[in-house]
Design an enzyme around this catalytic site. Structure first.
Site, PDB file in Angstrom:
ATOM      1  N   ALA A 205     -45.587 -25.501  31.098  1.00 14.78           N
ATOM      2  CA  ALA A 205     -45.896 -26.303  29.901  1.00 14.78           C
ATOM      3  C   ALA A 205     -46.775 -27.454  30.362  1.00 14.78           C
ATOM      4  CB  ALA A 205     -44.614 -26.798  29.239  1.00 14.78           C
ATOM      5  N   ALA A 206     -48.019 -27.122  30.667  1.00 20.13           N
ATOM      6  CA  ALA A 206     -48.849 -27.981  31.518  1.00 20.13           C
ATOM      7  C   ALA A 206     -49.499 -29.178  30.829  1.00 20.13           C
ATOM      8  CB  ALA A 206     -49.936 -27.127  32.175  1.00 20.13           C
ATOM      9  N   ALA A 207     -49.978 -29.020  29.592  1.00 17.78           N
ATOM     10  CA  ALA A 207     -50.708 -30.107  28.941  1.00 17.78           C
ATOM     11  C   ALA A 207     -49.762 -31.288  28.683  1.00 17.78           C
ATOM     12  CB  ALA A 207     -51.309 -29.618  27.629  1.00 17.78           C
ATOM     13  N   PRO A 208     -50.257 -32.529  28.843  1.00 16.75           N
ATOM     14  CA  PRO A 208     -51.649 -32.960  29.012  1.00 16.75           C
ATOM     15  C   PRO A 208     -52.192 -32.926  30.440  1.00 16.75           C
ATOM     16  CG  PRO A 208     -50.244 -34.879  28.825  1.00 16.75           C
ATOM     17  CD  PRO A 208     -49.347 -33.694  28.646  1.00 16.75           C
ATOM     18  N   GLY A 210     -50.612 -34.133  33.556  1.00 18.32           N
ATOM     19  CA  GLY A 210     -50.211 -35.116  34.574  1.00 18.32           C
ATOM     20  C   GLY A 210     -49.635 -34.487  35.822  1.00 18.32           C
ATOM     21  N   ARG A 234     -54.586 -28.999  22.973  1.00 19.44           N
ATOM     22  CA  ARG A 234     -54.070 -29.723  24.147  1.00 19.44           C
ATOM     23  C   ARG A 234     -54.714 -29.216  25.442  1.00 19.44           C
ATOM     24  NH1 ARG A 234     -48.952 -32.280  24.071  1.00 19.44           N
ATOM     25  NH2 ARG A 234     -48.176 -31.047  25.808  1.00 19.44           N
ATOM     26  N   TYR A 300     -33.173 -23.371  22.595  1.00 16.76           N
ATOM     27  CA  TYR A 300     -34.608 -23.043  22.616  1.00 16.76           C
ATOM     28  C   TYR A 300     -35.135 -23.040  24.054  1.00 16.76           C
ATOM     29  CZ  TYR A 300     -39.645 -23.904  21.728  1.00 16.76           C
ATOM     30  OH  TYR A 300     -41.018 -23.861  21.719  1.00 16.76           O
ATOM     31  N   CYS A 323     -37.545 -35.108  29.904  1.00 21.64           N
ATOM     32  CA  CYS A 323     -37.571 -36.565  29.677  1.00 21.64           C
ATOM     33  C   CYS A 323     -36.507 -36.913  28.634  1.00 21.64           C
ATOM     34  CB  CYS A 323     -38.963 -37.024  29.231  1.00 21.64           C
ATOM     35  SG  CYS A 323     -39.580 -36.209  27.751  1.00 21.64           S
TER      36      CYS A 323
END
Length: 383
Positions: A205-208, A210, A234, A300, A323
């Protein structure tokens, strides 16, 4: 006053999970982080040279004691008490704009929801969020009608925000790609991954971008990283970001990473910074999530976990991070992974606290670590 930011059922959940510490956690979640971190992009510059550049641009950067590529800035504020009532004409900003003003940004016209009809350009005004929380005081740069109708431009020049964090995106050093704004726990994740250039590494789940760009930085642009995201928009922004940072060893893939096994790959290492309830993100002016959202999100997340496990080769490593603060999305899902043939491993860098009932993971708490709420686990596929 901070308790009003959290639904009653979420408050009960926090007390049940954290005991008396729940109050300190909620109080800190209402505020921005005390230390605002950026990551030095060592593909382009050293930390010492960037510090010199930032000092020339009028900032007061400090070296992180934890990471060589870490720099932070001290937060200023609070600049007025929660119950302060300046009795000025009011501009109401949307939630996103309010959170920005709360930390020192200007209020732009698209963020204005309402404004007292009496407001004229040059008037001193107060800015409140949709729930009535005072986030800043400033000078109107438009009259009330213009604020509502304009699609661009500064509506209010903020002279006294509740808190003040440095504005970095307009700096020359930012434009040159010398740094990336990134929280301390988020910076620890790629170190826990411990990438090697001969490995196939996937960021699910790479975007954005960092953590992806940080992995590339640790690899010194060698090897290859596959970065997935289901949002085309994105990914387009991420492509520009990687270009700004000088990252050259990332291949972007537009797909829902729950379908990762369809690629038929066997990865050596996978980073799953999974979509979560984001209960640890600061500042939290108003929280809307409830325990029902926590349960639904945890279920999920298991679709992503299952896809990661199927794609990981035997002996491969999965880094799982969030997070958020909940048990179900963190330790609960780690226990799920242990039943699926994964084994917990010690982490290369430990700055956070042990997990709830699981010591090999690390948790970051707003009141203890002065960071976002965050969670990191390192697991190896053994069967």
């Amino acid at each position: 006053m901070y308790k009003e930011a959290f639904p009653e059922e979420l408050q009960k959940y926090y007390y049940g999970l954290f005991g008396n510490e729940a109050e300190d956690i909620m109080k800190k979640l209402r505020e921005p982080v005390e230390k605002y971190y950026i990551r030095v992009n060592t593909l382009k510059i050293s930390r010492d040279k960037l510090i010199q550049e930032l000092q020339k641009e009028g900032l007061k950067p400090k070296r992180s004691p934890h990471l060589e590529e870490g720099i932070y800035f001290e937060r200023q504020g609070p600049n007025f008490p929660d119950d302060y009532n300046p009795k000025l004409p009011t501009v109401v900003a949307n939630k996103f704009a309010s959170e920005s003003v709360y930390q020192g940004a200007q209020l732009y016209a698209p963020g204005v929801l309402k404004a007292n009809k009496s407001i004229r350009e040059g008037d001193k005004v107060q800015i409140r969020d949709p729930q009535g929380l005072l986030v800043g005081i400033g000078v109107a740069r438009m009259n009330s009608k213009e604020m509502i109708l304009a699609t661009r431009g500064i509506a209010v020049e903020v002279t006294l925000p509740k808190f003040k964090l440095p504005s970095l995106s307009e700096l020359k050093s930012y434009e040159k790609g010398y740094f990336y704004a990134q929280s301390l726990p988020s910076m620890i994740v790629p170190h826990v991954l411990d990438p090697r250039e001969e490995e196939l590494i996937i960021d699910m789940a790479a975007a954005p971008g960092g953590k992806t760009s940080h992995i590339a930085q640790l690899l010194e642009n060698r090897g290859e990283i596959l970065a997935l995201d289901k949002s085309k928009n994105r990914l387009s922004k991420m492509k520009l970001e990687l270009k700004r940072l000088g990252v050259k060893n990332v291949k972007l893939i537009h797909m829902d990473s729950r379908n990762l096994p369809d690629l038929g790959l066997k990865a050596d290492k996978i980073l799953l910074d999974v979509p979560c309830t984001a209960l640890g993100v600061r500042p939290k002016l108003w929280e809307t999530k409830t325990p029902k959202d926590i349960d639904a999100t945890a279920r999920y997340q298991r679709h992503f976990i299952n896809a990661a496990i199927k794609t990981l080769r035997k002996g491969g490593v999965l880094i799982y991070s969030t997070c958020t603060l909940s048990y179900e999305e963190n330790e609960g899902n780690v226990k799920y992974m242990l039943k699926k043939g994964l084994k917990l491993e010690e982490q290369k860098i430990i700055i956070g606290s042990p997990g709830i009932g699981i010591k090999e993971v690390q948790r970051f708490y707003p009141h203890k670590h002065k960071t976002q709420g965050f969670f990191i686990a390192r697991l190896r596929k053994v069967s």
